[in-house]
Design a protein around this motif. Structure first.
Motif, PDB file in Angstrom:
ATOM      1  N   GLY A 194       0.812  -1.212   0.000  1.00 44.76           N
ATOM      2  CA  GLY A 194       0.000   0.000   0.000  1.00 44.76           C
ATOM      3  C   GLY A 194       0.844   1.260   0.000  1.00 44.76           C
ATOM      4  N   ALA A 195       1.949   1.230   0.734  1.00 44.89           N
ATOM      5  CA  ALA A 195       2.841   2.396   0.777  1.00 44.89           C
ATOM      6  C   ALA A 195       3.406   2.699  -0.601  1.00 44.89           C
ATOM      7  CB  ALA A 195       3.970   2.142   1.774  1.00 44.89           C
ATOM      8  N   VAL A 196       3.857   1.669  -1.306  1.00 44.34           N
ATOM      9  CA  VAL A 196       4.459   1.863  -2.621  1.00 44.34           C
ATOM     10  C   VAL A 196       3.407   2.283  -3.641  1.00 44.34           C
ATOM     11  CG1 VAL A 196       5.690   0.710  -4.500  1.00 44.34           C
ATOM     12  CG2 VAL A 196       6.358   0.304  -2.124  1.00 44.34           C
ATOM     13  N   SER A 197       2.184   1.766  -3.504  1.00 50.23           N
ATOM     14  CA  SER A 197       1.102   2.147  -4.415  1.00 50.23           C
ATOM     15  C   SER A 197       0.816   3.647  -4.338  1.00 50.23           C
ATOM     16  CB  SER A 197      -0.156   1.339  -4.086  1.00 50.23           C
ATOM     17  OG  SER A 197      -1.229   1.706  -4.922  1.00 50.23           O
ATOM     18  N   ILE A 198       0.719   4.180  -3.111  1.00 47.85           N
ATOM     19  CA  ILE A 198       0.504   5.622  -2.932  1.00 47.85           C
ATOM     20  C   ILE A 198       1.703   6.406  -3.460  1.00 47.85           C
ATOM     21  CG2 ILE A 198       0.270   7.447  -1.212  1.00 47.85           C
ATOM     22  CD1 ILE A 198      -2.265   5.888  -1.561  1.00 47.85           C
ATOM     23  N   PHE A 199       2.890   5.935  -3.137  1.00 49.67           N
ATOM     24  CA  PHE A 199       4.122   6.614  -3.556  1.00 49.67           C
ATOM     25  C   PHE A 199       4.201   6.740  -5.074  1.00 49.67           C
ATOM     26  CE2 PHE A 199       8.464   5.678  -5.146  1.00 49.67           C
ATOM     27  CZ  PHE A 199       9.061   6.893  -4.874  1.00 49.67           C
ATOM     28  N   ASP A 200       3.804   5.699  -5.802  1.00 51.70           N
ATOM     29  CA  ASP A 200       3.933   5.703  -7.265  1.00 51.70           C
ATOM     30  C   ASP A 200       3.126   6.821  -7.912  1.00 51.70           C
ATOM     31  OD1 ASP A 200       5.729   3.652  -7.418  1.00 51.70           O
ATOM     32  OD2 ASP A 200       4.276   2.108  -7.940  1.00 51.70           O
ATOM     33  N   VAL A 201       1.908   7.048  -7.410  1.00 52.27           N
ATOM     34  CA  VAL A 201       1.073   8.103  -8.002  1.00 52.27           C
ATOM     35  C   VAL A 201       1.752   9.461  -7.845  1.00 52.27           C
ATOM     36  CG1 VAL A 201      -1.172   9.236  -7.944  1.00 52.27           C
ATOM     37  CG2 VAL A 201      -1.020   6.784  -7.514  1.00 52.27           C
ATOM     38  N   SER A 227      -7.219  -1.651   8.211  1.00 57.16           N
ATOM     39  CA  SER A 227      -6.740  -0.494   8.963  1.00 57.16           C
ATOM     40  C   SER A 227      -5.241  -0.292   8.789  1.00 57.16           C
ATOM     41  CB  SER A 227      -7.069  -0.659  10.454  1.00 57.16           C
ATOM     42  OG  SER A 227      -6.400  -1.788  11.002  1.00 57.16           O
ATOM     43  N   ALA A 228      -4.545  -1.342   8.329  1.00 52.65           N
ATOM     44  CA  ALA A 228      -3.107  -1.202   8.047  1.00 52.65           C
ATOM     45  C   ALA A 228      -2.860  -0.218   6.912  1.00 52.65           C
ATOM     46  CB  ALA A 228      -2.504  -2.557   7.698  1.00 52.65           C
ATOM     47  N   LYS A 229      -3.912   0.111   6.141  1.00 55.44           N
ATOM     48  CA  LYS A 229      -3.758   1.103   5.080  1.00 55.44           C
ATOM     49  C   LYS A 229      -3.355   2.456   5.661  1.00 55.44           C
ATOM     50  CE  LYS A 229      -6.216   3.500   1.380  1.00 55.44           C
ATOM     51  NZ  LYS A 229      -7.516   3.772   0.722  1.00 55.44           N
ATOM     52  N   GLY A 265       0.063  -3.823 -10.636  1.00 55.24           N
ATOM     53  CA  GLY A 265       0.340  -4.339  -9.303  1.00 55.24           C
ATOM     54  C   GLY A 265      -0.086  -3.428  -8.180  1.00 55.24           C
ATOM     55  N   GLY A 266      -0.341  -2.147  -8.495  1.00 59.76           N
ATOM     56  CA  GLY A 266      -0.541  -1.156  -7.453  1.00 59.76           C
ATOM     57  C   GLY A 266      -1.906  -1.132  -6.797  1.00 59.76           C
ATOM     58  N   GLY A 267      -2.862  -1.898  -7.280  1.00 60.91           N
ATOM     59  CA  GLY A 267      -4.175  -1.909  -6.633  1.00 60.91           C
ATOM     60  C   GLY A 267      -4.732  -3.296  -6.426  1.00 60.91           C
ATOM     61  N   ALA A 268      -4.229  -4.270  -7.201  1.00 62.06           N
ATOM     62  CA  ALA A 268      -4.818  -5.607  -7.208  1.00 62.06           C
ATOM     63  C   ALA A 268      -4.666  -6.342  -5.889  1.00 62.06           C
ATOM     64  CB  ALA A 268      -4.198  -6.434  -8.341  1.00 62.06           C
ATOM     65  N   PHE A 269      -3.682  -5.961  -5.087  1.00 59.01           N
ATOM     66  CA  PHE A 269      -3.460  -6.699  -3.843  1.00 59.01           C
ATOM     67  C   PHE A 269      -4.565  -6.437  -2.824  1.00 59.01           C
ATOM     68  CE2 PHE A 269      -1.154  -2.695  -3.625  1.00 59.01           C
ATOM     69  CZ  PHE A 269      -1.566  -2.174  -2.411  1.00 59.01           C
ATOM     70  N   TYR A 270      -5.271  -5.300  -2.904  1.00 61.93           N
ATOM     71  CA  TYR A 270      -6.315  -4.989  -1.923  1.00 61.93           C
ATOM     72  C   TYR A 270      -7.432  -6.034  -1.915  1.00 61.93           C
ATOM     73  CZ  TYR A 270      -4.465  -0.339  -0.741  1.00 61.93           C
ATOM     74  OH  TYR A 270      -3.686   0.714  -0.288  1.00 61.93           O
ATOM     75  N   PRO A 271      -8.120  -6.296  -3.047  1.00 63.67           N
ATOM     76  CA  PRO A 271      -9.187  -7.306  -3.001  1.00 63.67           C
ATOM     77  C   PRO A 271      -8.656  -8.715  -2.772  1.00 63.67           C
ATOM     78  CG  PRO A 271      -8.838  -6.555  -5.257  1.00 63.67           C
ATOM     79  CD  PRO A 271      -8.046  -5.641  -4.371  1.00 63.67           C
ATOM     80  N   LEU A 272      -7.435  -8.991  -3.222  1.00 66.53           N
ATOM     81  CA  LEU A 272      -6.870 -10.325  -2.996  1.00 66.53           C
ATOM     82  C   LEU A 272      -6.666 -10.585  -1.500  1.00 66.53           C
ATOM     83  CD1 LEU A 272      -4.246 -10.477  -5.879  1.00 66.53           C
ATOM     84  CD2 LEU A 272      -6.237 -11.967  -5.621  1.00 66.53           C
ATOM     85  N   ILE A 273      -6.136  -9.602  -0.790  1.00 63.99           N
ATOM     86  CA  ILE A 273      -5.922  -9.771   0.648  1.00 63.99           C
ATOM     87  C   ILE A 273      -7.259  -9.902   1.376  1.00 63.99           C
ATOM     88  CG2 ILE A 273      -5.108  -8.593   2.725  1.00 63.99           C
ATOM     89  CD1 ILE A 273      -2.768  -7.523   1.082  1.00 63.99           C
TER      90      ILE A 273
END
Length: 457
Positions: A257-264, A403-405, A373-381
């Motif tokens: 999640g950290a890297v996903s936000i960072f990339d944008v 809440s770890a987001k 890769g930057g969003g797909a992990f959310y629904p998978l988890i």
């Protein structure tokens, strides 16, 4: 009431037409539109960072602080809201009306406010609460109305949270001076879309099941078993925490999640303006290290403006969520999660390569794996929580994971702030690659809990 071989109960009988006097597709597309309308509060603000730096003259850290606070508030409210809705303690109309009003007001605050405390209060705090209410209400509604495919449907709905922001990102990239009218328009759209959802969206009765599907036959279908694997037993929150799998899922979400936000933010600022040589926060925002002049409306890399890379990243971020859930039905959620995190790692390495070599085209190419890769992990988890720990306590367990987001947002904004204030941008990108690589390694260690350790898993 019908019970299948798993012990799951189904309420079969009333059709959507009888319950809400309209097809259940309304209960999918209205939440989808509402999610798309509130997306600019997260990804839109991130894409607007260069314009905000220029408009307000704040430091990089000051500009990114409201986004960090917003992410914390949104993550803290979304799952509790869904839990209250599930228990009937919160009405979905109340959640959507309140969330829509707060979300529109937050976007209006970004457009009109000129001082940081006002933006933190109006956008970050109130807007985070509003977005959490809308997010929780929309995901709960879609999951309840599509119980035969909840993961795939919810993944598609949350995808709108990302690609719904793409038009705003393009418009801001084309002319950062239009920030104020663009966010005013976004506020109006949010009020309209979420308001429409509040008028029409309703929740079905508990355990409702569509009458055109026999639940007992469906529960025995091989594809259904692959989509909804049964947990070994029903875990309480305390038991789940002691398995080791839940802390691992939390750690994965924080890193990815950290890297996903960072990339944008990184791509949005990769071609940021340098209004003056005395503004180091903005001057340091070019990932390739190539300075631009104040008169140029935006730097170009590979013949494509940075806003195009941001728009592509956001579209792929949303599309990747739906695609990953479909792939998980064939390959399994664990393997798909590892593949998604590997793609996100590859994206960071390609971004770093582009920064080291000065290859502007590589920065655009890197957007593809980083976006998927930057969003797909959310629904998978979220799906793995149900697969690992059962349905009985899904809400509180999923609440801990989601809440770890909040932590992920703080780490991601911290990485972005670092990239905006140091000259060695490649080093920050390599650090981001290392963070998400750690998540990929952790994903390989995931196992469904509850099996005897003497038996193969």
């Amino acid at each position: 009431m019908i019970r299948d071989w798993r012990g799951r109960d189904y309420l079969v009988g009333d059709t959507p037409q009888e319950l809400i006097n309209r097809p259940r597709s309304w209960m999918f597309w209205l939440p989808w539109a509402a999610m798309a309308a509130i997306g600019p509060m997260q990804y839109g603000y991130a894409a607007a960072v260069p314009a905000l730096l220029e408009t307000h003259g704040w430091s990089a850290i000051a500009t990114l602080t409201p986004l960090a606070v917003w992410i914390v508030c949104q993550a803290a409210v979304a799952l509790p809201a869904a839990l209250l809705l599930r228990r009937g303690a919160l009405g979905i109309r109340v959640a959507l009306w309140a969330g829509g009003l707060l979300s529109g007001a937050a976007l209006l605050t970004v457009a009109l406010a000129r001082d940081l405390p006002t933006i933190i209060a109006g956008y970050a705090l109130l807007g985070g609460v509003g977005a959490g209410l809308v997010y929780g209400a929309c995901t709960e509604a879609v999951a309840r109305w599509y119980p035969e495919r909840p993961a795939a449907r919810v993944g598609f709905t949350t995808g709108a949270f990302a690609y719904g922001t793409a038009p705003l990102a393009v418009a801001i990239g084309l002319d950062g001076r239009g920030l104020q009218p663009l966010f005013v328009a976004a506020a109006v759209v949010a009020w309209a879309a979420v308001g429409a959802a509040a008028v029409f969206v309703r929740l079905p009765p508990r355990n409702w099941w569509p009458s055109h599907l026999d639940p007992r036959i469906w529960a025995l279908d091989r594809m259904a078993l692959r989509r909804e694997p049964r947990a070994v037993r029903q875990f309480s929150l305390g038991q789940a925490l002691r398995t080791g799998s839940l802390p691992t899922l939390v750690s994965i979400l924080v890193c990815a999640g950290a890297v996903s936000i960072f990339d944008v933010i990184a791509l949005a600022t990769s071609g940021a303006l340098v209004p003056s040589a005395t503004t180091p926060e903005i001057a340091g925002a070019t990932l390739s290290g190539v300075a631009t002049t104040p008169e140029i409306a935006g730097a170009i890399f590979g013949g494509v403006a940075p806003w195009a890379a941001v728009a592509l990243l956001l579209v792929l971020n949303g599309v990747g969520r739906a695609c990953a859930m479909l792939a998980a039905e064939v390959a399994g959620r664990g393997r798909t999660l590892s593949a998604v995190l590997a793609l996100l790692t590859l994206g960071q390495l390609l971004l770093a390569w582009g920064a080291v070599t000065g290859s502007e085209a590589m920065l655009l190419v890197a957007t593809v794996p980083a976006g998927f890769g930057g969003g797909a992990f959310y629904p998978l988890i979220a799906s793995l929580v149900r697969e690992y720990f059962g349905e009985e306590h899904t809400a509180p367990i999923n609440g801990v994971v989601y809440s770890a987001k909040a932590v992920a947002g703080l780490v991601g904004v911290g990485l972005a702030g670092l990239a905006l204030t140091v000259s060695d941008h490649a080093a920050v990108l390599f650090l981001a690659a290392a963070v998400v690589l750690a998540a990929a390694v952790l994903s390989v260690t995931l196992r469904q809990p509850g099996h005897p350790v003497t038996l193969p898993r």
